[in-house]
Design a protein around this motif. Structure first.
Motif, mmCIF file in Angstrom:
data_model
loop_
_atom_site.group_PDB
_atom_site.id
_atom_site.type_symbol
_atom_site.label_atom_id
_atom_site.label_comp_id
_atom_site.label_asym_id
_atom_site.label_seq_id
_atom_site.Cartn_x
_atom_site.Cartn_y
_atom_site.Cartn_z
ATOM 1 N N GLY A 28 0.791 -1.355 0.031
ATOM 2 C CA GLY A 28 0.102 -0.042 -0.087
ATOM 3 C C GLY A 28 0.819 1.205 -0.062
ATOM 4 N N ASP A 29 1.968 1.238 0.550
ATOM 5 C CA ASP A 29 2.990 2.412 0.809
ATOM 6 C C ASP A 29 3.871 2.070 -0.110
ATOM 7 N N THR A 30 4.281 0.736 -0.497
ATOM 8 C CA THR A 30 5.261 0.498 -1.406
ATOM 9 C C THR A 30 5.204 -0.601 -2.240
ATOM 10 N N GLU A 53 19.414 3.766 -1.981
ATOM 11 C CA GLU A 53 18.791 3.330 -0.749
ATOM 12 C C GLU A 53 18.138 4.496 0.095
ATOM 13 N N HIS A 54 17.437 4.270 0.957
ATOM 14 C CA HIS A 54 16.848 5.178 1.841
ATOM 15 C C HIS A 54 18.144 5.790 2.808
ATOM 16 N N TRP A 55 17.851 6.810 3.288
ATOM 17 C CA TRP A 55 18.875 7.343 4.184
ATOM 18 C C TRP A 55 18.271 8.406 4.977
ATOM 19 N N LEU A 56 18.257 8.173 6.406
ATOM 20 C CA LEU A 56 17.458 8.808 7.221
ATOM 21 C C LEU A 56 16.142 9.331 6.790
ATOM 22 N N TRP A 57 15.800 10.448 6.618
ATOM 23 C CA TRP A 57 14.257 10.714 6.037
ATOM 24 C C TRP A 57 14.203 10.971 4.800
ATOM 25 N N ASP A 58 15.225 10.443 4.034
ATOM 26 C CA ASP A 58 15.258 10.461 2.831
ATOM 27 C C ASP A 58 14.751 9.032 2.114
ATOM 28 N N MET A 59 13.602 9.397 1.260
ATOM 29 C CA MET A 59 12.958 8.051 0.769
ATOM 30 C C MET A 59 13.080 8.211 -0.687
ATOM 31 N N PRO A 60 14.120 7.944 -1.392
ATOM 32 C CA PRO A 60 13.973 7.767 -2.920
ATOM 33 C C PRO A 60 13.523 6.262 -3.237
ATOM 34 N N ASP A 61 13.555 6.028 -4.490
ATOM 35 C CA ASP A 61 13.219 4.804 -4.854
ATOM 36 C C ASP A 61 14.731 4.033 -4.886
ATOM 37 N N VAL A 62 14.524 2.595 -4.601
ATOM 38 C CA VAL A 62 15.631 1.745 -4.217
ATOM 39 C C VAL A 62 15.620 0.812 -5.418
ATOM 40 N N PHE A 63 17.056 0.738 -5.814
ATOM 41 C CA PHE A 63 17.634 -0.264 -6.891
ATOM 42 C C PHE A 63 18.859 -0.784 -6.251
ATOM 43 N N ARG A 64 18.731 -2.278 -5.822
ATOM 44 C CA ARG A 64 19.905 -2.869 -5.488
ATOM 45 C C ARG A 64 20.572 -3.836 -6.465
ATOM 46 N N MET A 79 5.087 4.617 -2.907
ATOM 47 C CA MET A 79 3.872 5.273 -3.774
ATOM 48 C C MET A 79 3.865 6.837 -3.359
ATOM 49 N N PRO A 80 3.647 7.570 -4.519
ATOM 50 C CA PRO A 80 3.717 8.896 -4.434
ATOM 51 C C PRO A 80 3.057 9.484 -3.476
ATOM 52 N N TYR A 81 1.631 8.812 -2.910
ATOM 53 C CA TYR A 81 0.955 9.714 -1.998
ATOM 54 C C TYR A 81 1.620 9.766 -0.601
ATOM 55 N N VAL A 82 2.793 9.074 -0.334
ATOM 56 C CA VAL A 82 3.492 9.198 0.885
ATOM 57 C C VAL A 82 4.416 10.515 0.944
ATOM 58 N N SER A 83 4.370 11.229 -0.212
ATOM 59 C CA SER A 83 4.932 12.362 -0.231
ATOM 60 C C SER A 83 3.831 13.797 -0.054
ATOM 61 N N ALA A 84 4.376 14.705 0.388
ATOM 62 C CA ALA A 84 3.303 15.954 0.356
ATOM 63 C C ALA A 84 3.297 16.471 -0.840
ATOM 64 N N TYR A 85 4.183 16.159 -1.691
ATOM 65 C CA TYR A 85 4.170 17.003 -3.225
ATOM 66 C C TYR A 85 3.261 16.004 -4.280
ATOM 67 N N ALA A 86 2.576 14.872 -3.673
ATOM 68 C CA ALA A 86 1.926 14.087 -4.637
ATOM 69 C C ALA A 86 0.884 14.694 -5.309
ATOM 70 N N LEU A 172 -1.124 -7.584 -2.681
ATOM 71 C CA LEU A 172 -1.165 -7.208 -1.307
ATOM 72 C C LEU A 172 -0.655 -7.779 -0.073
ATOM 73 N N THR A 173 0.292 -7.522 0.790
ATOM 74 C CA THR A 173 0.933 -8.005 2.079
ATOM 75 C C THR A 173 1.323 -6.973 2.790
ATOM 76 N N THR A 174 1.762 -7.471 3.969
ATOM 77 C CA THR A 174 2.662 -6.817 4.929
ATOM 78 C C THR A 174 3.915 -6.806 4.344
ATOM 79 N N VAL A 175 5.191 -5.915 5.067
ATOM 80 C CA VAL A 175 6.240 -5.889 4.467
ATOM 81 C C VAL A 175 7.111 -6.939 4.553
#
Length: 252
Positions: A28-30, A53-64, A79-86, A172-175
């Motif tokens: 739902g969030d990712t 990767e994520h770093w502290l409060w920075d939440m970019p998309d992740v490619f490993r 998911m874009p709606y987790v951002s205030a600018y969505a 749909l599932t939990t993380v």
């Protein structure tokens, strides 16, 4: 045919013939293309790979990527709606046919790839599309690279400008849990759409303002998910998705 992709900061990867075999997970969030049973397994995976990767409060998309062969090992899209600018749109851009493929990094180093700012929802949420910006709606992607089952990167003139997931209700599932292999129920599909409505504009604004109709819909969705006997695993994932809204507005 697209053979090389560019990411933010000039980072590049070649397109291969080997998409990930991992089953997508949609919380739902990712959108997750990683297999880990708990937080420790996730941390080990991140420690053993390189990329964004994520770093502290920075939440970019992740490619490993695997450091030995530089092949894509996993990904995570916010998911874009987790951002205030969505921004949310019911207009889905015309997408070309998906070509299955993996990625091979040009070099072993970290990078940062900004999360998408626009979410496009197909009717019935049969497909969710994350776009870099609204400009992609006017200048649609010219290629789609299917990096895993039902998950594709959207490419325009060689640059990654978004992603898509087809039939998100199925995943749909939990993380930290694998999705239920059985198909989602009709009730789950309806409630996914209702929950996405509740956490995105304009309905989420009505919740914040205490509008009676919006609060009634939130409570009804919460009650329906708690009472649902079939497809219990996915119902629990949707309960987690709206939990903050229920806590903040549903008990008033």
């Amino acid at each position: 045919m697209t053979t090389s992709l560019s990411f933010d900061g000039g980072w590049r990867a070649a397109v291969t013939d080997d998409p990930l075999s991992v089953t997508p997970r949609f919380t739902g969030d990712t959108v997750l293309l990683m297999e880990h049973a708990d937080a420790k397994e996730r941390e080990r995976f991140l420690a053993d790979t390189f990329g964004s990767e994520h770093w502290l409060w920075d939440m970019p998309d992740v490619f490993r990527f695997d450091p030995d062969g530089r092949e894509l090992a996993g990904a995570e899209f916010q998911m874009p709606y987790v951002s205030a600018y969505a921004e949310i749109s019911d207009r889905v851009p015309a997408l070309p046919a998906v070509r299955p493929g993996g990625l091979r990094a040009d070099e072993v180093r970290g990078f940062r790839h900004e999360m998408c700012a626009v979410l496009c929802r197909a009717p019935g949420d049969a497909e969710l599309v994350g776009l870099r910006d609204t400009g992609v709606l006017g200048d649609p992607p010219d290629a789609c690279v299917g990096i895993a089952r039902d998950v594709a990167l959207l490419v325009r003139r060689g640059a990654v400008v978004g992603w898509s997931i087809t039939d998100p209700a199925r995943y749909l599932t939990t993380v930290h849990a694998a999705p239920d292999p059985a198909p989602p129920s009709a009730a789950t599909r309806r409630l996914l759409t209702e929950c996405l409505d509740l956490i995105t504009e304009p309905l989420v604004d009505d919740l914040v303002d205490g509008e009676t109709a919006a609060l009634t819909r939130l409570r009804a969705a919460d009650e329906a998910l708690r009472a649902q006997r079939e497809d219990r695993h996915r119902a629990d994932a949707l309960l987690a998705l709206i939990a903050t809204c229920v806590e903040d507005y549903g008990n008033g």
